[in-house]
Design a protein around this motif. Structure first.
Motif, PDB file in Angstrom:
ATOM      1  N   ALA A  43      12.022  16.764  11.058  1.00 39.04           N
ATOM      2  CA  ALA A  43      10.570  16.871  11.266  1.00 39.04           C
ATOM      3  C   ALA A  43      10.069  18.298  11.123  1.00 39.04           C
ATOM      4  O   ALA A  43       9.013  18.552  10.533  1.00 39.04           O
ATOM      5  CB  ALA A  43      10.211  16.321  12.638  1.00 39.04           C
ATOM      6  N   ALA A  44      10.813  19.266  11.641  1.00 36.30           N
ATOM      7  CA  ALA A  44      10.359  20.655  11.597  1.00 36.30           C
ATOM      8  C   ALA A  44      10.327  21.206  10.180  1.00 36.30           C
ATOM      9  O   ALA A  44       9.480  22.050   9.848  1.00 36.30           O
ATOM     10  CB  ALA A  44      11.252  21.522  12.472  1.00 36.30           C
ATOM     11  N   THR A  45      11.221  20.738   9.312  1.00 35.64           N
ATOM     12  CA  THR A  45      11.288  21.241   7.947  1.00 35.64           C
ATOM     13  C   THR A  45       9.955  21.100   7.234  1.00 35.64           C
ATOM     14  O   THR A  45       9.512  22.000   6.517  1.00 35.64           O
ATOM     15  CB  THR A  45      12.390  20.512   7.161  1.00 35.64           C
ATOM     16  OG1 THR A  45      13.664  20.972   7.602  1.00 35.64           O
ATOM     17  CG2 THR A  45      12.282  20.775   5.662  1.00 35.64           C
ATOM     18  N   TRP A 195       5.552  18.940  17.387  1.00 38.23           N
ATOM     19  CA  TRP A 195       5.697  18.760  15.942  1.00 38.23           C
ATOM     20  C   TRP A 195       7.137  18.823  15.474  1.00 38.23           C
ATOM     21  O   TRP A 195       7.446  18.409  14.352  1.00 38.23           O
ATOM     22  CB  TRP A 195       4.864  19.803  15.198  1.00 38.23           C
ATOM     23  CG  TRP A 195       5.173  21.237  15.544  1.00 38.23           C
ATOM     24  CD1 TRP A 195       4.649  21.968  16.559  1.00 38.23           C
ATOM     25  CD2 TRP A 195       6.068  22.116  14.854  1.00 38.23           C
ATOM     26  NE1 TRP A 195       5.155  23.249  16.553  1.00 38.23           N
ATOM     27  CE2 TRP A 195       6.023  23.375  15.520  1.00 38.23           C
ATOM     28  CE3 TRP A 195       6.888  21.976  13.730  1.00 38.23           C
ATOM     29  CZ2 TRP A 195       6.780  24.474  15.098  1.00 38.23           C
ATOM     30  CZ3 TRP A 195       7.643  23.072  13.317  1.00 38.23           C
ATOM     31  CH2 TRP A 195       7.586  24.297  13.995  1.00 38.23           C
ATOM     32  N   THR A 196       8.046  19.302  16.306  1.00 42.12           N
ATOM     33  CA  THR A 196       9.465  19.348  15.929  1.00 42.12           C
ATOM     34  C   THR A 196      10.202  18.047  16.257  1.00 42.12           C
ATOM     35  O   THR A 196      11.371  17.902  15.921  1.00 42.12           O
ATOM     36  CB  THR A 196      10.170  20.508  16.642  1.00 42.12           C
ATOM     37  OG1 THR A 196      10.130  20.293  18.056  1.00 42.12           O
ATOM     38  CG2 THR A 196       9.508  21.837  16.316  1.00 42.12           C
ATOM     39  N   PRO A 288      12.958  26.931   5.468  1.00 46.22           N
ATOM     40  CA  PRO A 288      13.798  26.105   6.335  1.00 46.22           C
ATOM     41  C   PRO A 288      14.924  25.422   5.575  1.00 46.22           C
ATOM     42  O   PRO A 288      14.943  25.406   4.334  1.00 46.22           O
ATOM     43  CB  PRO A 288      12.810  25.067   6.867  1.00 46.22           C
ATOM     44  CG  PRO A 288      11.839  24.892   5.740  1.00 46.22           C
ATOM     45  CD  PRO A 288      11.675  26.277   5.154  1.00 46.22           C
ATOM     46  N   GLY A 289      15.841  24.828   6.314  1.00 43.97           N
ATOM     47  CA  GLY A 289      16.854  23.990   5.704  1.00 43.97           C
ATOM     48  C   GLY A 289      16.189  22.877   4.917  1.00 43.97           C
ATOM     49  O   GLY A 289      15.139  22.357   5.313  1.00 43.97           O
ATOM     50  N   ILE A 373      13.319  25.708  17.243  1.00 50.90           N
ATOM     51  CA  ILE A 373      13.671  25.055  15.983  1.00 50.90           C
ATOM     52  C   ILE A 373      15.181  25.069  15.805  1.00 50.90           C
ATOM     53  O   ILE A 373      15.796  26.141  15.672  1.00 50.90           O
ATOM     54  CB  ILE A 373      12.997  25.771  14.796  1.00 50.90           C
ATOM     55  CG1 ILE A 373      11.476  25.775  14.980  1.00 50.90           C
ATOM     56  CG2 ILE A 373      13.382  25.113  13.481  1.00 50.90           C
ATOM     57  CD1 ILE A 373      10.773  26.829  14.157  1.00 50.90           C
ATOM     58  N   THR A 374      15.784  23.889  15.810  1.00 47.17           N
ATOM     59  CA  THR A 374      17.210  23.753  15.529  1.00 47.17           C
ATOM     60  C   THR A 374      17.359  22.787  14.364  1.00 47.17           C
ATOM     61  O   THR A 374      16.980  21.621  14.470  1.00 47.17           O
ATOM     62  CB  THR A 374      17.979  23.201  16.736  1.00 47.17           C
ATOM     63  OG1 THR A 374      17.795  24.068  17.852  1.00 47.17           O
ATOM     64  CG2 THR A 374      19.468  23.094  16.425  1.00 47.17           C
TER      65      THR A 374
END
Length: 387
Positions: A43-45, A195-196, A288-289, A373-374
């Motif tokens: 989701a964070a990406t 949002w994450t 991001p990843g 963020i992980t």
């Protein structure tokens, strides 16, 4: 045959992927269309990828597009992966990829139901889907747990892979919901939490209109060429998950032109897209990843030194958070549990690059604020930086 060298490929990336400061935009939809599709498994990406390309980054810009305007939608599509695309691009992605994914997801679930031996099959699944949609229409939006509470059939448990080492008992709720989402009859709404979070609520949706798969593949190929060209046939085949025949047919239908790369390989660009582009101003980025700028090609040698790969990818081939300098991946970054943003450069790029990287880190920290963020897919360097 025209030649497009690696430096020109990196210049195109900075401009077309909106990473140079002068190329940044104000719309999340514009960002999505610039890269065709945004990875959304994590989701964070999605937020990190969009905001890296916005002149004024912020969570609200992305949430507005996802949940208010619904101008961005998530589709299980290329490589059976969750992507976010604009509503302009969605019909082509749906017809070229998501329909076949949905068919396979339904077949897989029906196979598990038959193997369970309780007599569950197509009629049971159709009834359960109908009850789930009715419950969702009544509520407006609901989590998977709330739907299971409202629909007894969703609480059914089945044995998957019976008689094998992988045998296990699972609930059907997530699988039924996945099939409904793949069919486009429901979509992800606001998550529970920030949002994450990936704990989404669900809401009803209308499937995309049925369209010709060949024409849709042509459109997707043309968009990919504009965003990622030059790219090889293998790059497009990998990115889309199509077969060789479908990939070649799409390139031909799009009128793709052949060019030569620095390594001698033949690649493709959109019709007429052979002229060199001027260099943008020097730029740095913290992406991001699974960011599309790193995931758009099977062969990333023009942007990623081979010596850096082991530190930046997990064992499944997923790239983690990366630091960029003028189109080259030069390191990785992470966020520690106390919120501190840290990075490590794998190459000596000089004082100007270091200064711009620090500025990008400050920009990222400012809009993420107190979020933690992980990445879902953790890489060796990201783990080292957070240990």
């Amino acid at each position: 045959m025209y030649r497009v060298d690696d430096e020109q490929r990196r210049i195109r990336l900075g401009r077309r992927h909106l990473l140079a400061p002068s190329a940044r935009v104000t719309s999340a939809v514009t960002v999505s269309d610039a890269v065709v599709a945004l990875h959304a498994t994590d989701a964070a990406t999605l937020y990190l990828s969009v905001c890296a390309r916005l002149s004024d980054p912020g969570v609200g810009v992305v949430e507005q597009a996802l949940y208010e305007d619904v101008s961005l939608v998530r589709l299980l599509s290329m490589r059976n992966t969750l992507f976010t695309v604009s509503t302009d691009v969605a019909p082509a992605v749906d017809a070229s990829n998501a329909r076949s994914v949905a068919t396979k997801e339904r077949s897989k679930l029906l196979k598990h139901l038959r193997e369970d031996g309780k007599g569950l099959g197509e009629q049971w699944l159709a009834d359960t889907e109908r009850q789930t949609l009715a419950a969702l229409n009544t509520r407006g939006r609901a989590t998977g747990s709330e739907l299971s509470a409202a629909v007894p059939a969703l609480r059914t448990k089945i044995t998957v892979f019976p008689g094998t080492k992988q045998e296990t008992v699972q609930g059907v709720a997530s699988r039924v919901i996945r099939v409904l989402a793949a069919d486009g009859r429901i979509r992800r709404d606001r998550p529970r939490g920030s949002w994450t979070s990936s704990q989404f609520r669900w809401t009803a949706a209308e499937p995309w209109p049925v369209s010709d798969a060949s024409a849709a593949r042509e459109e997707v190929a043309m968009r990919w060429l504009h965003s990622y060209g030059p790219g090889t046939e293998s790059d497009l085949k990998w990115w889309t998950g199509w077969g060789v025949r479908e990939t070649r047919a799409a390139l031909a239908a799009a009128g793709a032109e052949e060019v030569l790369l620095d390594n001698g390989a033949v690649a493709w660009v959109a019709p007429g897209d052979v002229a060199d582009e001027p260099s943008p101003e020097p730029w740095a980025a913290l992406l991001p990843g699974l960011d599309p700028s790193a995931m758009g090609w099977a062969d990333r040698s023009f942007q990623l030194p081979a010596a850096h790969r082991a530190a930046l990818f997990d064992r499944a081939g997923n790239i983690g958070p990366t630091v960029w300098w003028n189109g080259t991946i030069i390191g990785g970054w992470a966020q520690r549990s106390n919120g501190e943003l840290v990075w490590r450069l794998l190459a000596d790029v000089g004082e100007e690059a270091s200064r711009l990287i620090e500025a990008e880190a400050a920009r990222l920290s400012a809009w993420t604020d107190d979020a933690r963020i992980t990445p879902r897919f953790r890489t060796p360097l990201e783990r080292e930086l957070t240990s």
